[in-house]
Design an enzyme around this catalytic site. Structure first.
Site, PDB file in Angstrom:
ATOM      1  N   HIS A 208      54.151  39.174  35.268  1.00 35.02           N
ATOM      2  CA  HIS A 208      53.257  38.590  36.468  1.00 35.02           C
ATOM      3  C   HIS A 208      53.093  36.974  36.431  1.00 35.02           C
ATOM      4  CE1 HIS A 208      50.414  38.533  33.121  1.00 35.02           C
ATOM      5  NE2 HIS A 208      49.683  37.651  33.916  1.00 35.02           N
TER       6      HIS A 208
HETATM    7  C1  UD1 Z   1      45.151  36.199  36.341  1.00 32.14           C
HETATM    8  C2  UD1 Z   1      44.928  35.125  35.345  1.00 32.14           C
HETATM    9  C3  UD1 Z   1      46.205  35.246  34.239  1.00 32.14           C
HETATM   10  C4  UD1 Z   1      46.154  36.686  33.878  1.00 32.14           C
HETATM   11  C5  UD1 Z   1      46.192  37.958  34.700  1.00 32.14           C
HETATM   12  C6  UD1 Z   1      46.106  38.918  34.450  1.00 32.14           C
HETATM   13  C7  UD1 Z   1      44.221  32.991  36.132  1.00 32.14           C
HETATM   14  C8  UD1 Z   1      44.670  31.415  36.469  1.00 32.14           C
HETATM   15  N1  UD1 Z   1      45.247  33.794  35.946  1.00 32.14           N
HETATM   16  O1  UD1 Z   1      46.433  36.024  36.950  1.00 32.14           O
HETATM   17  O2  UD1 Z   1      45.653  34.207  33.249  1.00 32.14           O
HETATM   18  O3  UD1 Z   1      47.171  36.907  32.761  1.00 32.14           O
HETATM   19  O4  UD1 Z   1      45.189  37.378  35.739  1.00 32.14           O
HETATM   20  O5  UD1 Z   1      46.289  40.029  35.345  1.00 32.14           O
HETATM   21  O6  UD1 Z   1      43.262  33.091  35.812  1.00 32.14           O
HETATM   22  N2  UD1 Z   1      45.486  40.637  43.398  1.00 32.14           N
HETATM   23  C9  UD1 Z   1      45.087  42.035  43.910  1.00 32.14           C
HETATM   24  N3  UD1 Z   1      44.048  42.452  43.330  1.00 32.14           N
HETATM   25  C10 UD1 Z   1      43.490  42.375  42.427  1.00 32.14           C
HETATM   26  C11 UD1 Z   1      43.740  40.662  41.952  1.00 32.14           C
HETATM   27  C12 UD1 Z   1      44.771  40.181  42.282  1.00 32.14           C
HETATM   28  O7  UD1 Z   1      45.669  42.422  44.783  1.00 32.14           O
HETATM   29  O8  UD1 Z   1      42.257  42.692  41.892  1.00 32.14           O
HETATM   30  C13 UD1 Z   1      46.400  39.808  43.960  1.00 32.14           C
HETATM   31  C14 UD1 Z   1      46.158  38.925  45.143  1.00 32.14           C
HETATM   32  O9  UD1 Z   1      47.087  38.911  46.098  1.00 32.14           O
HETATM   33  C15 UD1 Z   1      46.185  37.507  44.308  1.00 32.14           C
HETATM   34  C16 UD1 Z   1      47.191  37.816  43.172  1.00 32.14           C
HETATM   35  O10 UD1 Z   1      47.267  39.143  42.869  1.00 32.14           O
HETATM   36  O11 UD1 Z   1      46.500  36.485  44.971  1.00 32.14           O
HETATM   37  C17 UD1 Z   1      47.124  36.999  41.848  1.00 32.14           C
HETATM   38  O12 UD1 Z   1      45.662  37.413  41.254  1.00 32.14           O
HETATM   39  P1  UD1 Z   1      45.011  35.967  40.639  1.00 32.14           P
HETATM   40  O13 UD1 Z   1      43.905  36.413  40.011  1.00 32.14           O
HETATM   41  O14 UD1 Z   1      45.054  34.857  41.309  1.00 32.14           O
HETATM   42  O15 UD1 Z   1      46.011  35.809  39.361  1.00 32.14           O
HETATM   43  P2  UD1 Z   1      46.971  36.683  38.345  1.00 32.14           P
HETATM   44  O16 UD1 Z   1      48.305  36.468  38.536  1.00 32.14           O
HETATM   45  O17 UD1 Z   1      46.120  37.991  38.439  1.00 32.14           O
END
Ligand code: UD1
Length: 366
Positions: A208
């Site tokens: 991821h």
């Molecule tokens: C975040 C953390 C990362 C951690 C990871 C674990 C930061 C900078 N990154 O990254 O350190 O390893 O979490 O999962 O804080 N989304 C959903 N549902 C959710 C959450 C996210 O659909 O419940 C999707 C959204 O499209 C979002 C994307 O996933 O834009 C990324 O989510 P985001 O929280 O920005 O970062 P992670 O890649 O999850």
């Protein structure tokens, strides 16, 4: 009424298994009153609620419901919504874990309000500033009052950065408290039967990191390695929402579907995922925490990153780095399949007693 109110911050999936043992231990303390703030950085049932239920984490006292956004906007929203919470609760301190955006955002707010900050998992460094988490770690630690590193290398990093020895408390690895506490439930998970898997005869994959999945060249290099490895052994791939989104955006869906031994599934709960990795032949991952969990299980781990903030998992544990180098990933997988992998041991203080050490420190210094 207990004298010391502590706001405990959680936002994203890797935070939940870290706060669970801290909250449980704090509830037993005469002095410390935990108040849980969920920022809502992760909000899907499979990324958040499942972990609350499985790990018996109480419902958050405060939900900031920030959701996904660009980094700047997400951090800004958390800060804006967390500030009035500090005003209302007037905590003695806030406790943050890990290195996600919520960790840094809430720390900045507390520092500006002269509220003490406790950082659990302080001091780990990848020295790679292109990683959003590295910025979060550096900023958070630079304003933290009570630093709680998981390992001696992290203590050394903090001392090198000029932190006073009396602000650093080596407490061990909090994730491992949850891993050890959950063994009974992990062993009960039916996940292997659900996918028709045989212990040791499959691989678990997680992916991821933006550097791997937001960059099509790197993503394709990893997929090329997976295409080869899945000819030898099935690969189970619980897929993160970010990764699913990028597969669609890059039009890689058909290619991924054509890899018949690559088994895609939704993100798994803590117990199912724990069983999956603990019985794997090996693990391919770009996660931070999974490098630590495989080390504790003694399962070979190939980390799909150029560097790690957890070098102890390489020096003492079962981890090796492969980046997104197709040849190297295949080569390391081959070695494991041939039975050639290093001996590993569990690092010092990764023993399931980190939460009680944290509480002891806080009861004496707050
Ligand atoms: C975040 C953390 C990362 C951690 C990871 C674990 C930061 C900078 N990154 O990254 O350190 O390893 O979490 O999962 O804080 N989304 C959903 N549902 C959710 C959450 C996210 O659909 O419940 C999707 C959204 O499209 C979002 C994307 O996933 O834009 C990324 O989510 P985001 O929280 O920005 O970062 P992670 O890649 O999850």
């Amino acid at each position: 009424m207990k004298p010391h109110k502590i706001l405990i911050i959680a936002g994203a999936r890797p935070n939940f298994m870290k706060i669970a043992p801290i909250i449980h231990a704090m509830r037993l303390s005469d002095k410390l009153e935990p108040i849980l703030v969920h920022t809502g950085q992760h909000y899907d049932v499979l990324m958040s609620d499942t972990f609350f239920k499985e790990l018996n984490i109480p419902q958050p006292d405060i939900s900031l419901e920030v959701g996904s956004d660009t980094h700047a906007r997400q951090v800004a929203k958390i800060m804006e919504r967390f500030e009035p919470v500090c005003d209302e609760y007037q905590p003695m301190a806030i406790l943050v874990v890990g290195d996600v955006n919520s960790t840094m955002a809430c720390s900045i707010v507390a520092a500006k309000k002269d509220i003490r900050i406790i950082h659990v998992e302080a001091g780990i460094r990848s020295r790679d500033r292109s990683m959003p988490e590295e910025i979060n770690r550096m900023v958070t630690d630079s304003i933290t009052d009570i630093l709680m590193p998981p390992s001696r290398d992290a203590v050394e990093n903090l001392l090198t950065e000029g932190h006073k020895p009396e602000s650093i408390f080596l407490v061990g690895n909090i994730m491992i408290d949850t891993l050890l506490d959950s063994q009974e439930m992990i062993k009960k998970s039916g996940i292997l039967d659900q996918f028709g898997l045989v212990a040791k005869k499959y691989v678990t994959l997680t992916l991821h990191r933006p550097s791997n999945v937001d960059n099509i060249e790197n993503f394709k290099k990893i997929l090329a390695a997976l295409a080869v490895i899945q000819n030898e052994i099935p690969i189970v791939f619980p897929i993160h929402p970010r990764t699913r989104k990028m597969i669609n955006e890059f039009g890689l869906g058909d290619y991924v579907a054509s890899l018949s031994n690559l088994i895609l599934t939704d993100p798994l709960g803590y117990f199912d995922f724990g069983r999956l990795i603990s019985e794997s032949g090996f693990v391919l991952t770009d996660s931070g925490g999974i490098q630590e969990e495989t080390t504790v299980y003694g399962i070979p781990c190939i980390t799909l990153r150029e560097n790690t903030e957890r070098p102890i998992t390489i020096l003492e544990g079962s981890n090796e780095l492969a980046g997104c180098d197709t040849e190297k990933i295949i080569l390391l997988a081959d070695e494991i399949l041939k039975g050639n992998w290093k001996e590993s041991r569990i690092p010092e203080l990764w023993d399931g007693n980190t939460a009680s050490r944290i509480i002891k420190v806080l009861e004496s210094v707050l």
